[in-house]
Design a protein around this motif. Structure first.
Motif, PDB file in Angstrom:
ATOM      1  N   SER A 241      22.953 -51.196  88.510  1.00 34.04           N
ATOM      2  CA  SER A 241      21.725 -51.416  87.740  1.00 34.04           C
ATOM      3  C   SER A 241      21.499 -50.283  86.743  1.00 34.04           C
ATOM      4  CB  SER A 241      20.524 -51.545  88.686  1.00 34.04           C
ATOM      5  OG  SER A 241      20.231 -50.313  89.335  1.00 34.04           O
ATOM      6  N   MET A 242      21.908 -49.070  87.113  1.00 34.53           N
ATOM      7  CA  MET A 242      21.805 -47.959  86.171  1.00 34.53           C
ATOM      8  C   MET A 242      22.788 -48.135  85.017  1.00 34.53           C
ATOM      9  SD  MET A 242      21.466 -44.843  88.935  1.00 34.53           S
ATOM     10  CE  MET A 242      21.539 -43.536  87.699  1.00 34.53           C
ATOM     11  N   ALA A 243      23.970 -48.650  85.326  1.00 35.80           N
ATOM     12  CA  ALA A 243      24.993 -48.825  84.293  1.00 35.80           C
ATOM     13  C   ALA A 243      24.560 -49.829  83.229  1.00 35.80           C
ATOM     14  CB  ALA A 243      26.312 -49.265  84.930  1.00 35.80           C
ATOM     15  N   VAL A 244      23.786 -50.845  83.635  1.00 36.46           N
ATOM     16  CA  VAL A 244      23.308 -51.841  82.668  1.00 36.46           C
ATOM     17  C   VAL A 244      21.912 -51.481  82.153  1.00 36.46           C
ATOM     18  CG1 VAL A 244      24.702 -53.674  83.673  1.00 36.46           C
ATOM     19  CG2 VAL A 244      22.361 -53.339  84.489  1.00 36.46           C
ATOM     20  N   ARG A 245      21.504 -50.237  82.390  1.00 34.07           N
ATOM     21  CA  ARG A 245      20.246 -49.692  81.881  1.00 34.07           C
ATOM     22  C   ARG A 245      19.017 -50.422  82.416  1.00 34.07           C
ATOM     23  NH1 ARG A 245      21.613 -48.166  75.523  1.00 34.07           N
ATOM     24  NH2 ARG A 245      23.462 -46.899  75.992  1.00 34.07           N
ATOM     25  N   MET A 246      19.103 -50.836  83.666  1.00 33.77           N
ATOM     26  CA  MET A 246      17.965 -51.457  84.327  1.00 33.77           C
ATOM     27  C   MET A 246      17.931 -51.010  85.784  1.00 33.77           C
ATOM     28  SD  MET A 246      15.277 -53.306  84.141  1.00 33.77           S
ATOM     29  CE  MET A 246      15.431 -54.125  82.545  1.00 33.77           C
ATOM     30  N   PRO A 247      17.682 -49.696  86.027  1.00 34.23           N
ATOM     31  CA  PRO A 247      17.628 -49.228  87.418  1.00 34.23           C
ATOM     32  C   PRO A 247      16.665 -50.087  88.225  1.00 34.23           C
ATOM     33  CG  PRO A 247      16.574 -47.669  85.912  1.00 34.23           C
ATOM     34  CD  PRO A 247      17.298 -48.652  85.070  1.00 34.23           C
ATOM     35  N   PHE A 248      17.067 -50.438  89.443  1.00 36.18           N
ATOM     36  CA  PHE A 248      16.312 -51.468  90.158  1.00 36.18           C
ATOM     37  C   PHE A 248      14.871 -51.066  90.461  1.00 36.18           C
ATOM     38  CE2 PHE A 248      18.403 -49.296  93.832  1.00 36.18           C
ATOM     39  CZ  PHE A 248      17.284 -49.001  94.595  1.00 36.18           C
ATOM     40  N   THR A 249      14.569 -49.780  90.477  1.00 38.41           N
ATOM     41  CA  THR A 249      13.177 -49.376  90.700  1.00 38.41           C
ATOM     42  C   THR A 249      12.299 -49.671  89.491  1.00 38.41           C
ATOM     43  OG1 THR A 249      13.614 -47.125  89.906  1.00 38.41           O
ATOM     44  CG2 THR A 249      13.876 -47.532  92.273  1.00 38.41           C
ATOM     45  N   LEU A 250      12.917 -49.869  88.326  1.00 37.67           N
ATOM     46  CA  LEU A 250      12.161 -50.074  87.095  1.00 37.67           C
ATOM     47  C   LEU A 250      11.306 -51.337  87.163  1.00 37.67           C
ATOM     48  CD1 LEU A 250      11.856 -48.664  84.349  1.00 37.67           C
ATOM     49  CD2 LEU A 250      13.650 -50.161  83.466  1.00 37.67           C
ATOM     50  N   GLN A 251      11.845 -52.395  87.792  1.00 35.18           N
ATOM     51  CA  GLN A 251      11.093 -53.644  87.876  1.00 35.18           C
ATOM     52  C   GLN A 251       9.820 -53.478  88.696  1.00 35.18           C
ATOM     53  OE1 GLN A 251      14.574 -55.893  89.367  1.00 35.18           O
ATOM     54  NE2 GLN A 251      14.207 -57.299  87.668  1.00 35.18           N
ATOM     55  N   TYR A 252       9.878 -52.642  89.714  1.00 34.11           N
ATOM     56  CA  TYR A 252       8.687 -52.374  90.521  1.00 34.11           C
ATOM     57  C   TYR A 252       7.719 -51.463  89.763  1.00 34.11           C
ATOM     58  CZ  TYR A 252      11.440 -54.163  94.456  1.00 34.11           C
ATOM     59  OH  TYR A 252      12.194 -54.953  95.291  1.00 34.11           O
ATOM     60  N   ALA A 253       8.265 -50.425  89.146  1.00 31.82           N
ATOM     61  CA  ALA A 253       7.423 -49.430  88.484  1.00 31.82           C
ATOM     62  C   ALA A 253       6.659 -50.023  87.307  1.00 31.82           C
ATOM     63  CB  ALA A 253       8.284 -48.257  88.018  1.00 31.82           C
ATOM     64  N   ARG A 254       7.269 -50.955  86.589  1.00 30.52           N
ATOM     65  CA  ARG A 254       6.602 -51.536  85.422  1.00 30.52           C
ATOM     66  C   ARG A 254       5.342 -52.307  85.795  1.00 30.52           C
ATOM     67  NH1 ARG A 254      11.593 -53.823  81.616  1.00 30.52           N
ATOM     68  NH2 ARG A 254      12.014 -51.837  80.553  1.00 30.52           N
ATOM     69  N   GLU A 255       5.278 -52.789  87.023  1.00 27.33           N
ATOM     70  CA  GLU A 255       4.103 -53.542  87.440  1.00 27.33           C
ATOM     71  C   GLU A 255       2.974 -52.629  87.916  1.00 27.33           C
ATOM     72  OE1 GLU A 255       5.156 -56.654  90.132  1.00 27.33           O
ATOM     73  OE2 GLU A 255       6.333 -57.718  88.620  1.00 27.33           O
ATOM     74  N   GLN A 256       3.209 -51.321  87.860  1.00 25.44           N
ATOM     75  CA  GLN A 256       2.200 -50.380  88.332  1.00 25.44           C
ATOM     76  C   GLN A 256       1.690 -49.447  87.245  1.00 25.44           C
ATOM     77  OE1 GLN A 256       3.174 -48.589  92.204  1.00 25.44           O
ATOM     78  NE2 GLN A 256       4.888 -50.003  92.373  1.00 25.44           N
TER      79      GLN A 256
END
Length: 264
Positions: free
Chosen positions: A114-129
């Motif tokens: 997910s980091m390699a495709v520039r979308m670390p998996f924590t980002l989806q959670y963090a954006r909602e907060q």
């Protein structure tokens, strides 16, 4: 300012369900439980946890987006359950021995991929907060890369420890490789997930004020880990033959906890 999707609930339960740590709960359950004679139990509980978290999350946070991690949870553990049901005795025996390492490596691949495709998996959670205006800021993105990377490293460490216990020691239930090292790696990642955002915010505030970066408060990160040395030492005294190491860990944990407490 926090923005919430239409229909999304707020409150401690809703916030808890939007934490990436919750999405990793099925993997943690599986990696800690799996072993000889426990494959069915481990995969069953992990799959149950994955499905339950998705259902509860959709009921509490209506309108929340689907997350890469929660989808990976269901796909991976459903696949493992099917393989376990259809596999031969030899394959099932292999899974009982090495499935913990497989799951740890799979999650590490998800993290680093997910980091390699520039979308670390924590980002989806963090954006909602947070407010959308922060989504593309350097500090926000860096924080998510750091936390996702920490989890990737933690599960690589857990995989390496489990593999050493299985392949070198030929003892999947070894207290060090099967339990202590893996638990320490996960606890370290958990604490880093909580600790690093505060460090990043403090650094950003100083930069915004035109001040020089201050020293990092490492005590906040290390204190819980030092505290774990005492129960680990007690476990070594009970379950291992190296009583001297158990005593040393208890003493070291007590001294480090006292020292770090004074610095935090």
């Amino acid at each position: 300012m926090r923005t919430e999707p239409k229909g999304t609930a707020s409150g401690p339960v809703a916030g808890f369900l939007e934490n990436p740590i919750v999405g990793m709960a099925p993997w943690i359950i599986f990696s800690l439980l799996v072993g000889p004679g426990r494959f069915e139990l481990a995969v069953g509980l992990a799959l149950l946890a994955a499905v339950a978290l998705i259902v509860v999350s959709r009921l509490v946070n209506r309108g929340t987006s689907w997350k890469l991690l929660e989808l990976a949870d269901v796909v991976f553990f459903a696949s493992m359950a099917v393989v376990g049901l259809l596999a031969s005795d030899g394959t099932r025996s292999w899974l009982e021995t090495y499935a913990g390492e497989v799951s740890n490596i799979a999650l590490a691949v998800i993290a680093f991929g997910s980091m390699a495709v520039r979308m670390p998996f924590t980002l989806q959670y963090a954006r909602e907060q947070v407010d959308p205006s922060l989504w593309h800021t350097r500090g926000f993105l860096r924080t998510n890369y750091m936390i996702t990377g920490a989890w990737g490293v933690a599960f690589l460490v857990a995989a390496a420890a489990g593999a050493y216990g299985d392949l070198v020691l030929h003892n999947p239930n070894n207290i060090w490789t099967g339990w202590i090292i893996q638990i320490l790696a996960i606890v370290a990642a958990l604490k880093f997930t909580v600790w690093y955002p505060d460090v990043a915010r403090a650094r950003a505030a100083r930069e915004a004020a035109g001040e020089e970066p201050g020293p990092t408060n490492w005590a906040g990160l290390l204190l819980p880990l030092a505290g774990l040395l005492v129960p680990i030492g007690i476990a070594v005294l009970i379950f291992d033959n190296m009583w001297w190491l158990g005593v040393a860990l208890i003493v070291a944990g007590s001294l480090l906890t006292k020292r770090l407490s004074s610095e935090s």
